[in-house]
Design a protein around this motif. Structure first.
Motif, PDB file in Angstrom:
ATOM      1  N   THR A   1      26.941  64.631  61.323  1.00 44.37           N
ATOM      2  CA  THR A   1      28.122  65.323  61.826  1.00 44.37           C
ATOM      3  C   THR A   1      27.894  66.822  61.712  1.00 44.37           C
ATOM      4  OG1 THR A   1      29.178  65.443  59.665  1.00 44.37           O
ATOM      5  CG2 THR A   1      29.628  63.458  60.990  1.00 44.37           C
ATOM      6  N   TYR A   2      28.784  67.591  62.267  1.00 45.74           N
ATOM      7  CA  TYR A   2      28.663  69.053  62.187  1.00 45.74           C
ATOM      8  C   TYR A   2      28.601  69.525  60.738  1.00 45.74           C
ATOM      9  CZ  TYR A   2      29.805  73.994  62.658  1.00 45.74           C
ATOM     10  OH  TYR A   2      29.786  75.366  62.578  1.00 45.74           O
ATOM     11  N   ARG A   3      29.488  69.043  59.909  1.00 50.41           N
ATOM     12  CA  ARG A   3      29.490  69.462  58.496  1.00 50.41           C
ATOM     13  C   ARG A   3      28.202  69.048  57.788  1.00 50.41           C
ATOM     14  NH1 ARG A   3      35.765  68.190  57.169  1.00 50.41           N
ATOM     15  NH2 ARG A   3      36.555  70.138  58.033  1.00 50.41           N
ATOM     16  N   GLU A   4      27.697  67.878  58.109  1.00 48.52           N
ATOM     17  CA  GLU A   4      26.437  67.435  57.510  1.00 48.52           C
ATOM     18  C   GLU A   4      25.277  68.312  57.987  1.00 48.52           C
ATOM     19  OE1 GLU A   4      27.458  62.689  56.956  1.00 48.52           O
ATOM     20  OE2 GLU A   4      26.689  63.412  58.898  1.00 48.52           O
ATOM     21  N   ARG A   5      25.315  68.726  59.237  1.00 48.81           N
ATOM     22  CA  ARG A   5      24.279  69.631  59.742  1.00 48.81           C
ATOM     23  C   ARG A   5      24.359  70.982  59.046  1.00 48.81           C
ATOM     24  NH1 ARG A   5      25.991  67.169  64.578  1.00 48.81           N
ATOM     25  NH2 ARG A   5      27.082  69.023  65.325  1.00 48.81           N
ATOM     26  N   LEU A   6      25.562  71.490  58.828  1.00 47.54           N
ATOM     27  CA  LEU A   6      25.716  72.761  58.114  1.00 47.54           C
ATOM     28  C   LEU A   6      25.155  72.655  56.698  1.00 47.54           C
ATOM     29  CD1 LEU A   6      29.297  73.983  59.103  1.00 47.54           C
ATOM     30  CD2 LEU A   6      27.094  74.880  59.872  1.00 47.54           C
ATOM     31  N   ARG A   7      25.464  71.544  56.016  1.00 48.30           N
ATOM     32  CA  ARG A   7      24.932  71.336  54.659  1.00 48.30           C
ATOM     33  C   ARG A   7      23.409  71.293  54.668  1.00 48.30           C
ATOM     34  NH1 ARG A   7      27.616  66.460  53.509  1.00 48.30           N
ATOM     35  NH2 ARG A   7      29.574  67.161  54.336  1.00 48.30           N
ATOM     36  N   LEU A   8      22.843  70.589  55.639  1.00 45.97           N
ATOM     37  CA  LEU A   8      21.394  70.486  55.738  1.00 45.97           C
ATOM     38  C   LEU A   8      20.763  71.862  55.946  1.00 45.97           C
ATOM     39  CD1 LEU A   8      18.734  68.932  56.065  1.00 45.97           C
ATOM     40  CD2 LEU A   8      19.330  68.620  58.475  1.00 45.97           C
ATOM     41  N   VAL A   9      21.320  72.653  56.834  1.00 46.25           N
ATOM     42  CA  VAL A   9      20.806  74.001  57.084  1.00 46.25           C
ATOM     43  C   VAL A   9      20.883  74.830  55.808  1.00 46.25           C
ATOM     44  CG1 VAL A   9      21.284  76.156  58.321  1.00 46.25           C
ATOM     45  CG2 VAL A   9      21.225  73.987  59.555  1.00 46.25           C
ATOM     46  N   ARG A  10      21.988  74.741  55.095  1.00 45.27           N
ATOM     47  CA  ARG A  10      22.152  75.495  53.851  1.00 45.27           C
ATOM     48  C   ARG A  10      21.091  75.096  52.826  1.00 45.27           C
ATOM     49  NH1 ARG A  10      27.191  74.003  52.447  1.00 45.27           N
ATOM     50  NH2 ARG A  10      27.941  75.140  54.243  1.00 45.27           N
ATOM     51  N   VAL A  11      20.858  73.808  52.679  1.00 45.51           N
ATOM     52  CA  VAL A  11      19.857  73.317  51.725  1.00 45.51           C
ATOM     53  C   VAL A  11      18.468  73.827  52.103  1.00 45.51           C
ATOM     54  CG1 VAL A  11      18.646  71.227  50.970  1.00 45.51           C
ATOM     55  CG2 VAL A  11      21.135  71.290  50.949  1.00 45.51           C
ATOM     56  N   LEU A  12      18.134  73.743  53.375  1.00 43.00           N
ATOM     57  CA  LEU A  12      16.816  74.204  53.813  1.00 43.00           C
ATOM     58  C   LEU A  12      16.663  75.713  53.638  1.00 43.00           C
ATOM     59  CD1 LEU A  12      16.301  71.993  56.994  1.00 43.00           C
ATOM     60  CD2 LEU A  12      15.104  71.802  54.801  1.00 43.00           C
ATOM     61  N   ARG A  13      17.690  76.467  53.987  1.00 41.17           N
ATOM     62  CA  ARG A  13      17.602  77.927  53.810  1.00 41.17           C
ATOM     63  C   ARG A  13      17.514  78.291  52.335  1.00 41.17           C
ATOM     64  NH1 ARG A  13      21.751  79.388  58.588  1.00 41.17           N
ATOM     65  NH2 ARG A  13      20.192  79.518  60.241  1.00 41.17           N
ATOM     66  N   ASP A  14      18.272  77.600  51.501  1.00 37.91           N
ATOM     67  CA  ASP A  14      18.198  77.837  50.055  1.00 37.91           C
ATOM     68  C   ASP A  14      16.811  77.516  49.513  1.00 37.91           C
ATOM     69  OD1 ASP A  14      20.829  78.652  50.065  1.00 37.91           O
ATOM     70  OD2 ASP A  14      21.616  76.827  49.132  1.00 37.91           O
TER      71      ASP A  14
END
Length: 104
Positions: A75-88
């Motif tokens: 979902t959109y929220r799951e994609r945002l979380r994934l991006v945050r984890v990868l950027r972190d």
């Protein structure tokens, strides 16, 4: 799958622009991939998990900033979380530009 493997699967290789031709969902009602709030999405996500172009779909949604629907099984929220984890984790994720509204 670890962050490095996930990043590699999503962003190291160029996405084939014709990936949609091979998508499992191409013969499924698209409305199912845009559930109403709080509507379960388990069946749709199962379709994505078995799709041969799931990484391409997810990468496209992330790179374009798709804010609606289930893409690549997230979902959109799951994609945002994934991006945050990868950027972190130090990975450079493509940033999308918000679409500007046309002047009235």
């Amino acid at each position: 799958m670890g962050a490095a493997e996930l990043f590699s699967a999503l962003f190291v290789h160029e996405v084939d622009p014709d990936w949609r031709v091979f998508a499992t969902c191409r013969e499924i009602d698209a409305d199912l991939f845009f559930p109403e709030d709080r509507q379960p999405a388990g069946q749709v996500k199962a379709v994505c998990r078995s799709c041969p172009v799931q990484p391409e779909c997810l990468a496209t949604a992330i790179a374009t900033g798709e804010a609606h629907g289930i893409w690549g099984g997230l979902t959109y929220r799951e994609r945002l979380r994934l991006v945050r984890v990868l950027r972190d984790g130090g990975f450079q994720i493509p940033r999308w530009r918000r679409r500007r509204r046309a002047a009235a």
